[in-house]
Enzyme design. Structure first.
Site, PDB file in Angstrom:
ATOM      1  N   LYS A 190       0.826  -1.222   0.000  1.00 51.07           N
ATOM      2  CA  LYS A 190       0.000   0.000   0.000  1.00 51.07           C
ATOM      3  C   LYS A 190       0.845   1.250   0.000  1.00 51.07           C
ATOM      4  O   LYS A 190       0.464   2.260  -0.584  1.00 51.07           O
ATOM      5  CB  LYS A 190      -0.947  -0.005   1.196  1.00 51.07           C
ATOM      6  CG  LYS A 190      -2.009  -1.070   1.063  1.00 51.07           C
ATOM      7  CD  LYS A 190      -3.339  -0.612   1.575  1.00 51.07           C
ATOM      8  CE  LYS A 190      -4.397  -1.575   1.089  1.00 51.07           C
ATOM      9  NZ  LYS A 190      -5.548  -1.667   1.941  1.00 51.07           N
ATOM     10  N   LYS A 195      -5.505  -9.993  -5.635  1.00 50.44           N
ATOM     11  CA  LYS A 195      -6.824 -10.201  -5.018  1.00 50.44           C
ATOM     12  C   LYS A 195      -7.810  -9.147  -5.527  1.00 50.44           C
ATOM     13  O   LYS A 195      -7.411  -8.063  -5.959  1.00 50.44           O
ATOM     14  CB  LYS A 195      -6.715 -10.156  -3.493  1.00 50.44           C
ATOM     15  CG  LYS A 195      -6.509  -8.775  -2.921  1.00 50.44           C
ATOM     16  CD  LYS A 195      -6.861  -8.724  -1.430  1.00 50.44           C
ATOM     17  CE  LYS A 195      -6.781  -7.285  -0.945  1.00 50.44           C
ATOM     18  NZ  LYS A 195      -7.325  -7.020   0.349  1.00 50.44           N
ATOM     19  N   LYS A 221     -11.204  -3.823  -2.724  1.00 51.02           N
ATOM     20  CA  LYS A 221     -12.203  -2.757  -2.771  1.00 51.02           C
ATOM     21  C   LYS A 221     -11.562  -1.398  -2.968  1.00 51.02           C
ATOM     22  O   LYS A 221     -12.212  -0.458  -3.396  1.00 51.02           O
ATOM     23  CB  LYS A 221     -13.111  -2.800  -1.546  1.00 51.02           C
ATOM     24  CG  LYS A 221     -12.474  -2.523  -0.200  1.00 51.02           C
ATOM     25  CD  LYS A 221     -13.583  -2.459   0.845  1.00 51.02           C
ATOM     26  CE  LYS A 221     -13.095  -2.289   2.256  1.00 51.02           C
ATOM     27  NZ  LYS A 221     -12.664  -3.426   2.968  1.00 51.02           N
TER      28      LYS A 221
HETATM   29  P1  TYM Z   1     -10.734  -5.307   4.888  1.00 53.65           P
HETATM   30  O1  TYM Z   1     -11.801  -4.353   5.232  1.00 53.65           O
HETATM   31  O2  TYM Z   1      -9.702  -4.909   3.901  1.00 53.65           O
HETATM   32  O3  TYM Z   1     -11.347  -6.635   4.383  1.00 53.65           O
HETATM   33  C1  TYM Z   1     -12.370  -7.257   5.137  1.00 53.65           C
HETATM   34  C2  TYM Z   1     -12.245  -8.762   5.069  1.00 53.65           C
HETATM   35  O4  TYM Z   1     -12.369  -9.216   3.729  1.00 53.65           O
HETATM   36  C3  TYM Z   1     -11.281 -10.062   3.423  1.00 53.65           C
HETATM   37  N1  TYM Z   1     -10.976  -9.893   2.000  1.00 53.65           N
HETATM   38  C4  TYM Z   1     -10.971 -10.899   1.131  1.00 53.65           C
HETATM   39  N2  TYM Z   1     -11.205 -12.223   1.273  1.00 53.65           N
HETATM   40  C5  TYM Z   1     -11.131 -12.982   0.162  1.00 53.65           C
HETATM   41  N3  TYM Z   1     -10.832 -12.491  -1.067  1.00 53.65           N
HETATM   42  C6  TYM Z   1     -10.580 -11.167  -1.254  1.00 53.65           C
HETATM   43  N4  TYM Z   1     -10.313 -10.693  -2.464  1.00 53.65           N
HETATM   44  C7  TYM Z   1     -10.650 -10.293  -0.120  1.00 53.65           C
HETATM   45  N5  TYM Z   1     -10.474  -8.965   0.055  1.00 53.65           N
HETATM   46  C8  TYM Z   1     -10.672  -8.733   1.368  1.00 53.65           C
HETATM   47  C9  TYM Z   1     -10.149  -9.582   4.325  1.00 53.65           C
HETATM   48  O5  TYM Z   1      -9.176 -10.567   4.513  1.00 53.65           O
HETATM   49  C10 TYM Z   1     -10.877  -9.270   5.585  1.00 53.65           C
HETATM   50  O6  TYM Z   1     -11.120 -10.468   6.316  1.00 53.65           O
HETATM   51  N6  TYM Z   1      -7.609  -5.202   8.634  1.00 53.65           N
HETATM   52  C11 TYM Z   1      -8.900  -5.703   8.236  1.00 53.65           C
HETATM   53  C12 TYM Z   1     -10.034  -5.133   9.060  1.00 53.65           C
HETATM   54  C13 TYM Z   1      -9.824  -5.297  10.514  1.00 53.65           C
HETATM   55  C14 TYM Z   1      -9.959  -6.508  11.238  1.00 53.65           C
HETATM   56  C15 TYM Z   1      -9.665  -6.173  12.594  1.00 53.65           C
HETATM   57  C16 TYM Z   1     -10.288  -7.807  10.874  1.00 53.65           C
HETATM   58  C17 TYM Z   1      -9.493  -4.332  11.396  1.00 53.65           C
HETATM   59  N7  TYM Z   1      -9.403  -4.851  12.652  1.00 53.65           N
HETATM   60  C18 TYM Z   1      -9.691  -7.137  13.575  1.00 53.65           C
HETATM   61  C19 TYM Z   1     -10.302  -8.777  11.880  1.00 53.65           C
HETATM   62  C20 TYM Z   1     -10.018  -8.437  13.214  1.00 53.65           C
HETATM   63  C21 TYM Z   1      -9.102  -5.285   6.807  1.00 53.65           C
HETATM   64  O7  TYM Z   1      -8.443  -4.443   6.292  1.00 53.65           O
HETATM   65  O8  TYM Z   1     -10.070  -5.858   6.223  1.00 53.65           O
END
Ligand code: TYM
Length: 342
Positions: free
Chosen positions: A119, A208, A211
């Site tokens: 990033k 991947k 978003k």
């Molecule tokens: P975030 O918001 O980027 O993504 C949310 C969740 O979606 C999963 N994900 C995917 N899974 C499969 N294929 C994909 N292409 C894909 N893109 C995203 C991510 O792995 C995630 O599970 N850091 C986290 C948010 C967070 C969090 C936490 C999660 C903050 N604190 C504590 C668990 C526990 C994040 O950026 O997710």
């Protein structure tokens, strides 16, 4: 709290994609169905994590509420007494614990985080300290609630590992402060997947589906119309080999479509593969996936429309009150351990 906790979060910086839905929302809903009563389920929006890279701040508050509605539209039963849905910034202990954990986390281990490297390269003119510190806030999100299971996609595994490292280090120094979440291998076993799920970009299937990508054609947004989604699938990048195979290495585009089809039609991957492998036309496979995605979106969007702001705010109030108590208990334990409180 005697029950063990399953916890996950989805950021509200952009419209969630089908990748988020399948990687985070669905496993959480499945787990609630399977384990309701046995575990506490925490599903939250990490709104403080939303602007580690630039966003439109005027839309953040509304997007956060919308994301929370998405959890419910995905099937999470918000009335269940062991389920809590909440906003990270409404529970200030998250920020405070982050600072304390920061002082027990080394610059070196944080510098190894792949997501930060990727990033920061993408946003090279504007790399914030928040982006660097992102995994520590995530560790606080997890450790405050004694979470054992944290269903996340593969891209978050490294952050989960650093959470385990920080918790173990502090437990060794101060005694049992935190529940250490299970290893990623045990997590995937618990959610019954052989490995973390990774839905690929439709235009560059080596990456991947993200978003935060500016390339609209690379992702299915949860607010795409079924027609828009159909078109994106029909124009998905594949390859020129001319025969369908399930092969992430050599045919990631086609394999991504086969995976989507199995998950969206709720059938075992092997069964779907048996139907398609060896065929020499890509068009019919794309058409089948396009139909599955379009039908998923129209059902999902109908469920979403039925949830009112009032219903949601009632749920949030109850959850945020209850989770503030749990978070403050953990925070106090840590404050005492590091000498801030008696
Ligand atoms: P975030 O918001 O980027 O993504 C949310 C969740 O979606 C999963 N994900 C995917 N899974 C499969 N294929 C994909 N292409 C894909 N893109 C995203 C991510 O792995 C995630 O599970 N850091 C986290 C948010 C967070 C969090 C936490 C999660 C903050 N604190 C504590 C668990 C526990 C994040 O950026 O997710």
């Amino acid at each position: 709290m005697s029950k063990e906790t399953i916890l996950t979060g989805v950021r509200a910086n952009e419209e969630p994609t089908l990748g988020n839905y399948l990687g985070a929302f669905v496993p959480m809903v499945q787990m609630q169905k399977k384990y309701a009563g046995e575990y506490q389920i925490n599903m939250f929006v990490p709104d403080l994590h939303s602007f580690t890279t630039p966003i439109d701040h005027s839309a953040l508050y509304a997007n956060t509420l919308k994301n929370l509605k998405y959890f419910i539209a995905a099937g999470l039963d918000a009335r269940d007494e062991n389920t809590f849905i909440y906003r990270q910034s409404f529970i200030p202990a998250h920020s405070e614990l982050t600072w304390i954990l920061d002082c027990f986390t080394s610059f070196g281990e944080m510098s190894r985080m792949t997501q930060f490297k990727e990033k920061s390269a993408e946003h090279s003119s504007n790399v914030s300290v928040g982006l660097f510190n992102y995994p520590v806030l995530m560790a606080a999100d997890i450790l405050l609630y004694n979470a054992r299971y944290v269903p996340v996609g593969e891209d978050q595994f490294q952050h989960l590992e650093i959470t385990r490292d920080i918790a173990t280090r502090m437990n060794n120094k101060f005694g049992e402060l935190f529940t250490v979440p299970d290893s990623t291998a045990k997590q995937t076993e618990f959610i019954k997947r052989d490995k973390g799920l990774r839905i690929r970009s439709l235009t560059n299937p080596n990456k991947k589906m993200s978003k935060s990508s500016d390339d609209q054609k690379s992702k299915i947004n949860l607010n795409d119309t079924p027609e828009q989604a159909r078109k994106k699938i029909m124009s998905a990048t594949t390859d020129s080999l001319g025969v369908i195979n399930f092969d992430w290495e050599n045919q990631p585009g086609i394999t991504n479509l086969l995976q989507l089809l199995a998950i969206l039609t709720d059938r075992p991957q092997e069964e779907v593969n048996a139907e398609w492998i060896g065929q020499t036309q890509y068009g019919p496979l794309k058409k089948a996936v396009a139909e599955a995605v379009a039908s998923f979106l129209s059902n999902f969007q109908a469920r979403l429309d039925a949830i009112t702001d009032d219903d949601l705010l009632k749920v949030l109030e109850r959850s945020e009150r209850a989770m503030t108590i749990v978070a403050n208990e953990t925070l106090l334990r840590v404050q005492k351990a590091v000498g801030l409180r008696r």
